[in-house]
Design an enzyme around this catalytic site. Structure first.
Site, mmCIF file in Angstrom:
data_model
loop_
_atom_site.group_PDB
_atom_site.id
_atom_site.type_symbol
_atom_site.label_atom_id
_atom_site.label_comp_id
_atom_site.label_asym_id
_atom_site.label_seq_id
_atom_site.Cartn_x
_atom_site.Cartn_y
_atom_site.Cartn_z
ATOM 1 N N LYS A 1 121.823 3.537 -25.993
ATOM 2 C CA LYS A 1 120.908 2.591 -25.350
ATOM 3 C C LYS A 1 119.652 3.353 -24.940
ATOM 4 O O LYS A 1 119.711 4.307 -24.171
ATOM 5 C CB LYS A 1 121.552 1.981 -24.103
ATOM 6 C CG LYS A 1 120.824 0.754 -23.584
ATOM 7 C CD LYS A 1 120.892 -0.416 -24.575
ATOM 8 C CE LYS A 1 121.412 -1.693 -23.966
ATOM 9 N NZ LYS A 1 121.789 -2.683 -24.982
ATOM 10 N N THR B 1 126.494 -0.290 -26.402
ATOM 11 C CA THR B 1 125.280 0.222 -25.773
ATOM 12 C C THR B 1 125.058 -0.480 -24.442
ATOM 13 O O THR B 1 124.471 0.093 -23.524
ATOM 14 C CB THR B 1 124.056 0.041 -26.697
ATOM 15 O OG1 THR B 1 123.762 -1.341 -26.857
ATOM 16 C CG2 THR B 1 124.308 0.674 -28.060
ATOM 17 N N HIS C 1 88.948 16.307 -29.610
ATOM 18 C CA HIS C 1 87.601 16.768 -29.930
ATOM 19 C C HIS C 1 86.549 16.128 -29.029
ATOM 20 O O HIS C 1 86.523 14.907 -28.860
ATOM 21 C CB HIS C 1 87.267 16.460 -31.387
ATOM 22 C CG HIS C 1 88.210 17.086 -32.361
ATOM 23 N ND1 HIS C 1 88.420 18.452 -32.420
ATOM 24 C CD2 HIS C 1 89.014 16.557 -33.316
ATOM 25 C CE1 HIS C 1 89.313 18.715 -33.373
ATOM 26 N NE2 HIS C 1 89.699 17.591 -33.921
#
Lengths: 301, 301, 301, 301
Positions: D12, D57, D250
């Site tokens: 999960k 789960t 950048h």
């Protein structure tokens, strides 16, 4: 001088309602993100913390799911109308309600040319929008419905120019007679009637928008947008106004000359930010006042 | 005991290259997000700040755009192979190169059934993936290519059960013989050959994955995933292994009984988090070692 | 009946300008996302594709960066005022300009208690907002400035009740006298004066908002929000109105009783969607009309 | 040739657990996103849809919340260890467990210099990470713990050079002896001991990373990263290896010369994509094998 409460609204945002129909083996599915906002005199809640006029947002959540069953969900405009009218008609302190809906389209899986009964893939293209506002009760009740779409990413690789523009000391842009034009379109439109086949209208408007973007030889994104709105209004008498918001998704020609390569509008860098952003309304000169049609709650429409 | 430099790589990530072909009035378009990573002995840069072996990431950016012109961009696998081989073959300090590509599909606009020459709408469905790894030069050169997709959201409204599972004191889940099953699929696969029609293979694998999801009556997402991988391997002898990662996008039945409404698998709440997450590899028992095929750089593949 | 162009604006959105000051070894930094929109009679561009009155969005980008040098960037309100006035005063077709700014805060790195001269870590907390609107020229020029913040996530683990609310057949919420209250606050405020120390005002308003959220024993988020706005107005005579938008970031008590565990407001599930959303304005009863102060371009403010 | 099941795991993901302590009026709060994955012989589920070895789960979700109460949540490493050991020790089919945790930091609101008892603002800076892997039972049990952070955005406005690099025909970059250097750092580190004060270790490692970024005069991001890892290892004998992933965010000097303005490293465009991406490991030459310490489940670590 006193400090007072100004305009206010509250509700439950982004209820993720999925509604299937399974009366026959061939199921149907509608998948939406719906938000409801209530307007009225909620000053006691703000000034004294008194909730007696406040229908909880949790109740609005329950109602969004319950109405997907009770009223069904066959078009988001009808579902939104049912919800908005319910709040204004059935909940005493509510004087106005705003329902905003995003809809995610699914396409049926095809196997050897046969459509599957109960499996779909998310289409993933544009998100459909609707917003319903209802104010007042009985004979005084007024209703506004807008439709729309967002995230419709569309591009043409030629047929777009940009030159003859105003210049000032900060202008360095080079005019062009052939460029890529692309946008991620947001369009919303105000229905002047409620007697509309919403599904057909949506499909039709989307078709006009896309087709016009393709067909118009563009001298500016502004010009293309105006034509898109104009042709929608020409095609659909029950639409009073179209609003368009179009980021210019810049595709910059990459300088390949440095490497001895010609780049005849073939290789581009698709840039993220900044982006040009053009917004315009196109409407009938006798359009009814938009009123609160576009007074957004969650920014969806 | 000494402190040493371990594995390292560097490159330019997420170059947004768009390539059109316009030799005829009917244009073509490919739209990608490409990342390149170089591997080799770059210890001087790390230990002493000596850049003499380091080809700048800015150069890698230029190269990604230049190769879209020089080599063309007709399939992302071929483009990736050209880039990877270039770095390993042409740039002396580079011993290995990894190219990862996402591709965004566009569909041609149709007007009255006629496809437009130079206007497209972003399809918006799944993102296609490829990763190319090249190591060594001349006869010692080895190459790995994986294909893949992500963000393929697929759902079935019936034909999915989940019961008979292990329980412990924390188990409260109610078994079911009929539920919505949905996922946002990530699948990647390792090609055991380079002599592949990449476009046909991609379309074919996607078709098998979708079709199998639809056709398999599911007792668990695990079972469905294994069948999806298995059928890909059965259909394509040049694929050695399929890896699947599938979030279980939960659609919870909304409790409408509280309002006197029946909810016969009709109204669901589509929840965001948490979500079940199932991951599995399906492979031939004689599959070649995967080597660095799945050693990701940007997490794309 | 004719189809006409309605309200429109265009500009360059999300210019990511970073401005350092390095006159002394102790550098300073300001980091913003700025959008500019121009309003005026641009009908020729829409109706005929004639750009002669259109200053390109590319020029607006250049100007945003140039003004960070020419005018400096010591407060976003002053920078926004300079940009807006420039467009209205210096570019003939422009009748109104709207500048929207997000600012990202950085905090100086400290080493052994000594602040570093030229290294910072992004603070990451709230994003500061400003919007400047200028209309007309010379004596007819009018100016509106709003400040604001978003993404300020604030939580109290007690001192919040919610009960006594209106109920209907869809209401299932259980009243509570002790809950977690959390929001990700968006607040904007309209300055009635331009003679303001913008940096001090921002810090002060943020402090009042946070402090009031903490100090008010809450019977509803509505009540807390009104107090937050009211105290800002009491503290700053040059602020005419405060608008607050507050998602109720629900923290649901997790049912641990099923496992024989008590949960005395100790363990919560922080849910994503749906969420309550409360919006309110608090203003002086003699506040000047807000005019276009809150007429957003990009949705920032 | 047969088609077989390869490595697999399930669990999960992204349980959003918030844990308060309220034994005294001064509350405490921990806010995490925790994922659990189980490894073992789950082939029956994949091959036959037989769930008898599969702990749902949903049960793992319940357990994550229950353990925040039962075991407490005073450090994410201890909480992760308790969860991982529980699955391996208490759930018969589980042979290995992986727990991945993100932690979001809150700072206590201060009012007139006094810390508030129960109100916090989300710090919003970096996200803290931990991953625990446990394999085997009783004497054969092995445990790996990594700590880490992500989203730490750090910048220096000088003290960074980049020149002397390798060039090829695609190289156009201009060498520089003074540039802005910025990154959004991801760092993870492998603890060679479990007898660690996790809170102190995390704070200390973060401090070393930030301080080193500031103090090292940089000839390349690679060089800075190596020093950052090296100094962490020098400071903490119980850390075996540090892995760093650093996008070069950048900041391009904006060309203001076109407008007659000097730009002495004062005005920059912060670009989004593409970005350089440097990844490196720094380790002791006698470091124990990392084993599955970095075998990610959700991509968190």
């Amino acid at each position: 001088m006193a400090i007072v409460l100004g305009p206010n609204q509250y509700g439950k945002a982004e209820n993720r309602v999925v509604r299937t129909q399974r009366d026959t083996p061939r199921h149907e599915i509608r998948d939406i993100n719906v938000s409801s906002a209530l307007r009225g005199d909620f000053s006691a809640a703000h000034l004294e913390g008194d909730q007696s006029a406040v229908l909880p947002t949790d109740t609005q959540k329950n109602t969004a799911y319950a109405y997907a069953k009770e009223q069904g969900l066959t078009s988001i405009e009808d579902y939104g109308l049912a919800l908005a009218r319910h709040y204004v008609d059935d909940v005493e302190p509510v004087q106005g309600a705003r329902i905003e809906i995003e809809e995610f389209a699914w396409e049926r899986v095809s196997i050897d040319g046969v459509e599957h009964d109960h499996t779909w893939v998310r289409r993933g293209q544009e998100v459909r929008l609707a917003a319903v506002t209802v104010e007042g009760t009985a004979d005084a009740q007024q209703t506004w419905v807008t439709g729309g779409l967002k995230d419709l990413v569309i591009l043409k690789s030629t047929g777009s120019e940009f030159h003859g523009f105003l210049t000032d000391p900060y202008t360095t842009l080079v005019p062009t007679t052939d460029r890529v034009m692309a946008t991620s379109l947001v369009a919303t439109w105000h229905y002047s009637s409620l007697d509309v086949d919403w599904e057909a209208a949506y499909a039709g408007v989307k078709n006009v928008l896309v087709r016009t973007f393709a067909e118009v030889h563009s001298l500016a994104l502004q010009q293309t947008l105006f034509q898109m709105g104009k042709r929608v209004l020409e095609a659909y008498g029950f639409i009073a106004e179209v609003r368009l918001s179009a980021p210019n998704k810049h595709h910059f020609l990459y300088d390949l000359g440095r490497f001895g390569l010609e780049n005849a509008n073939e290789v581009f860098h698709a840039d993220d930010r900044p982006y040009g952003l053009i917004q315009a309304s196109v409407l009938r000169d006798d359009a009814p006042a938009a009123g609160p049609a576009w007074d957004a709650y969650t920014g969806l429409v």
